[in-house]
Design an enzyme around this catalytic site. Structure first.
Site, PDB file in Angstrom:
ATOM      1  N   THR A  86       0.824  -1.348  -0.021  1.00  0.00           N
ATOM      2  CA  THR A  86       0.152  -0.400  -0.312  1.00  0.00           C
ATOM      3  C   THR A  86       1.056   1.358  -0.191  1.00  0.00           C
ATOM      4  O   THR A  86       1.249   1.139   0.718  1.00  0.00           O
ATOM      5  CB  THR A  86      -0.916   0.020   1.171  1.00  0.00           C
ATOM      6  OG1 THR A  86      -1.904  -1.109   1.044  1.00  0.00           O
ATOM      7  CG2 THR A  86      -1.570   1.062   1.253  1.00  0.00           C
ATOM      8  N   LEU A 217     -21.141  -1.799   9.898  1.00  0.00           N
ATOM      9  CA  LEU A 217     -21.915  -1.238  10.298  1.00  0.00           C
ATOM     10  C   LEU A 217     -21.591  -2.243  11.828  1.00  0.00           C
ATOM     11  O   LEU A 217     -22.929  -1.602  12.399  1.00  0.00           O
ATOM     12  CB  LEU A 217     -23.195  -1.010   9.718  1.00  0.00           C
ATOM     13  CG  LEU A 217     -23.385  -0.082   8.488  1.00  0.00           C
ATOM     14  CD1 LEU A 217     -24.221   0.008   7.969  1.00  0.00           C
ATOM     15  CD2 LEU A 217     -22.575   1.365   9.393  1.00  0.00           C
ATOM     16  N   ALA A 219     -21.004  -1.760  15.390  1.00  0.00           N
ATOM     17  CA  ALA A 219     -20.537  -0.594  16.605  1.00  0.00           C
ATOM     18  C   ALA A 219     -19.322  -1.407  17.228  1.00  0.00           C
ATOM     19  O   ALA A 219     -19.492  -2.328  17.526  1.00  0.00           O
ATOM     20  CB  ALA A 219     -21.479   0.076  16.839  1.00  0.00           C
ATOM     21  N   GLY A 224      -9.018  -0.560  14.796  1.00  0.00           N
ATOM     22  CA  GLY A 224      -7.333  -0.713  14.708  1.00  0.00           C
ATOM     23  C   GLY A 224      -6.933  -1.881  13.236  1.00  0.00           C
ATOM     24  O   GLY A 224      -7.267  -1.723  12.609  1.00  0.00           O
ATOM     25  N   CYS A 227      -3.964  -1.860   8.707  1.00  0.00           N
ATOM     26  CA  CYS A 227      -4.276  -0.816   7.799  1.00  0.00           C
ATOM     27  C   CYS A 227      -5.208   0.727   7.772  1.00  0.00           C
ATOM     28  O   CYS A 227      -4.288   1.705   7.832  1.00  0.00           O
ATOM     29  CB  CYS A 227      -4.719  -1.509   7.034  1.00  0.00           C
ATOM     30  SG  CYS A 227      -3.939  -2.892   5.556  1.00  0.00           S
TER      31      CYS A 227
HETATM   32  C1  UDX Z   1      -8.692  -3.763   5.958  1.00  0.00           C
HETATM   33  C2  UDX Z   1      -9.677  -3.712   5.062  1.00  0.00           C
HETATM   34  O1  UDX Z   1     -11.134  -4.626   5.214  1.00  0.00           O
HETATM   35  C3  UDX Z   1      -8.499  -4.489   4.073  1.00  0.00           C
HETATM   36  O2  UDX Z   1      -9.902  -4.423   2.687  1.00  0.00           O
HETATM   37  C4  UDX Z   1      -7.934  -4.021   3.752  1.00  0.00           C
HETATM   38  O3  UDX Z   1      -7.256  -4.585   2.650  1.00  0.00           O
HETATM   39  C5  UDX Z   1      -6.737  -4.142   5.295  1.00  0.00           C
HETATM   40  O4  UDX Z   1      -7.343  -3.674   6.124  1.00  0.00           O
HETATM   41  P1  UDX Z   1      -7.777  -5.811   7.745  1.00  0.00           P
HETATM   42  O5  UDX Z   1      -6.883  -5.010   8.702  1.00  0.00           O
HETATM   43  O6  UDX Z   1      -7.653  -7.373   8.076  1.00  0.00           O
HETATM   44  O7  UDX Z   1      -8.803  -4.650   6.748  1.00  0.00           O
HETATM   45  O8  UDX Z   1      -9.122  -5.769   9.367  1.00  0.00           O
HETATM   46  P2  UDX Z   1     -11.182  -5.532   9.605  1.00  0.00           P
HETATM   47  O9  UDX Z   1     -12.123  -6.819   9.158  1.00  0.00           O
HETATM   48  O10 UDX Z   1     -11.490  -4.235   7.526  1.00  0.00           O
HETATM   49  O11 UDX Z   1     -11.459  -4.767  10.769  1.00  0.00           O
HETATM   50  C6  UDX Z   1     -10.700  -3.640  10.514  1.00  0.00           C
HETATM   51  C7  UDX Z   1     -11.057  -2.970  12.402  1.00  0.00           C
HETATM   52  O12 UDX Z   1     -12.066  -2.797  12.070  1.00  0.00           O
HETATM   53  C8  UDX Z   1     -11.206  -3.929  13.098  1.00  0.00           C
HETATM   54  O13 UDX Z   1     -10.191  -3.258  14.365  1.00  0.00           O
HETATM   55  C9  UDX Z   1     -12.345  -4.382  13.402  1.00  0.00           C
HETATM   56  O14 UDX Z   1     -12.683  -5.156  14.911  1.00  0.00           O
HETATM   57  C10 UDX Z   1     -13.093  -3.072  12.946  1.00  0.00           C
HETATM   58  N1  UDX Z   1     -14.212  -3.618  12.525  1.00  0.00           N
HETATM   59  C11 UDX Z   1     -14.425  -3.694  11.430  1.00  0.00           C
HETATM   60  C12 UDX Z   1     -15.341  -2.359  13.544  1.00  0.00           C
HETATM   61  O15 UDX Z   1     -15.481  -2.199  14.247  1.00  0.00           O
HETATM   62  N2  UDX Z   1     -16.524  -2.560  13.319  1.00  0.00           N
HETATM   63  C13 UDX Z   1     -16.931  -3.795  11.702  1.00  0.00           C
HETATM   64  O16 UDX Z   1     -18.105  -3.702  11.064  1.00  0.00           O
HETATM   65  C14 UDX Z   1     -15.904  -3.792  10.580  1.00  0.00           C
END
Ligand code: UDX
Length: 400
Positions: A86, A217, A219, A224, A227
């Site tokens: 990235t 969506l 909550a 974290g 990415c």
């Molecule tokens: C993310 C992107 O989804 C992916 O497309 C990109 O390539 C890399 O970054 P990742 O960081 O592995 O992937 O996990 P993801 O499932 O997206 O969750 C990221 C964070 O958001 C987590 O801390 C998760 O708990 C939080 N999250 C996700 C929420 O709090 N609520 C949600 O509805 C979805």
């Protein structure tokens, strides 16, 4: 050596098996000899890390540049050089410049091919992507990339060809949008708590609108991982450099940052609420789950770090258990006691906090918790449980 021995550098479900079977079949090998490895390659993928640079938060491109230089010095045959890391807009131009400056006679093209997989679901996300984005300004390079992805294309994954700069920006725009979606519902959750609404219902109610969509969506304690935190910051830097502010993303970053520590306050309120006042000094709090999400051992920017710190600052004793993340977590959380299992962590606790929604925490034995915990207080930061159900077990329950 570790890869040769089948030891993966990260925990990702199915990865060790996938690597082993492809090594065995002779389709995959590992080497530190770059010159020999790239000889005759149709495409070379640059997949090094681009961490946040210390100081200003911009993406650190030193690894990308170093590998481009090494590739340039050894390039002999026509090759497409693909940036999978990235990277901020314009990095492909720089890769191209580095290779051209080496004076290589070989035909080459520098292409952008961002990756959208999620940790914990990496293999299936890669095999069944929503789309494959290829940023290439060169017809020959597009053909090579189409051939590389032919197996996935046959699975009906749409391939989107764009300019290189557009592809680079698509990755950041996608992550920033998803981070915004999460942060939006998190703020709605706060508002729900104030007005007596249920964010789970609000989320479902808006998500069923196809224009909004139901994913991302949920909550919780704030996003974290490796990415969203890093990429939103890097996007802000790019926007700043081009004098084109992205104020929505600025707000998202700030709101998410304060949210993580605020979850510590939520736990403190649950404990003092149960005891009818006082503070958490000397109280024991059990954290279930430390990684930023389930099915990974990744601790980068995990909300658990800020939550544990907030609780320790308030004088609480913090004990934790995570199915895969304890080795990574321990050095990042000084003073936190690492327990051997779920119920070992809960023993003697004044509050149990569900921080990361591992499957192992989705069916807790409430009767057992009541006998071993000091107080039946459950704080569910992932809204895994049905409030009425937990309360029926005699618990003091709070969620998001
Ligand atoms: C993310 C992107 O989804 C992916 O497309 C990109 O390539 C890399 O970054 P990742 O960081 O592995 O992937 O996990 P993801 O499932 O997206 O969750 C990221 C964070 O958001 C987590 O801390 C998760 O708990 C939080 N999250 C996700 C929420 O709090 N609520 C949600 O509805 C979805």
């Amino acid at each position: 050596d570790r890869l040769h021995a089948g030891v993966m550098p990260i925990y990702e479900p199915g990865l060790a098996e996938l690597v082993a079977s492809n090594v065995k079949a002779g389709r995959l090998s590992f080497s530190t000899d770059l010159a020999a490895s790239i000889e005759g390659a149709a495409a070379i993928f640059i997949a090094v890390g681009t961490p946040s640079r210390r100081g200003d938060g911009h993406a650190d491109l030193s690894f990308v540049h170093a590998v481009a230089e090494e590739v340039a010095a050894n390039l002999k045959t026509p090759t497409v050089i693909v940036t999978k890391s990235t990277v901020p807009v314009g990095t492909g131009d720089e890769v191209e410049r580095i290779i051209r400056a080496s004076g290589t006679a070989a035909k080459f093209a520098a292409v952008s091919n961002p990756e959208f997989l999620r940790e914990g679901a990496a293999i299936s996300d890669f095999k069944r992507p929503d789309r494959i984005v290829i940023g290439a300004d060169d017809e020959w390079a597009r053909g090579v990339m189409q051939e590389v992805y032919r197996p996935l294309f046959l699975n009906r994954a749409p391939i989107l060809f764009t300019s290189r700069r557009s592809a680079e920006l698509i990755k950041y725009a996608a992550n920033a949008f998803l981070a915004t979606k999460i942060t939006f519902i998190n703020e709605m959750a706060d508002l729900c708590e104030k007005v007596g609404a249920d964010v789970q219902d609000v989320s479902r109610g808006i998500g069923l609108d196809n224009r909004i969509g139901s994913k991302f969506l949920h909550a919780g304690p704030g996003y974290g991982g490796s990415c969203f935190p890093k990429d939103t910051l890097a996007l802000l830097k790019t926007a700043e450099d081009y004098d084109s502010p992205t104020r929505i993303v600025e707000a998202v970053v700030k709101v998410n940052e304060t949210r993580k520590r605020a979850m510590g306050r939520k736990v403190i309120d649950a404990v003092t609420g149960y005891y009818g006042g006082g503070d958490v000094r000397g109280k024991r709090v059990a954290l279930l789950g430390l990684t930023f999400k389930p099915n990974t051992d990744d601790m980068r920017d995990a909300p658990s770090i800020a939550i544990a710190q907030a609780l320790q600052d308030a004088g609480a004793e913090v004990v934790a258990y995570d199915p895969e993340g304890m080795a990574m977590a321990a050095p990042m959380m000084p003073g936190v006691i690492m327990a051997k299992g779920t119920y070992e962590a809960i023993e003697g606790a004044d509050a149990t906090v569900l921080v990361t929604e591992w499957d192992a925490f989705r069916a807790l034995d409430f009767a057992r918790i009541k006998t071993i915990a000091k107080a039946p207080v459950l704080v569910d930061l992932r809204n895994v449980y049905d409030p009425a159900d937990v309360k029926a077990h005699g618990f003091s329950y709070s969620s998001v």
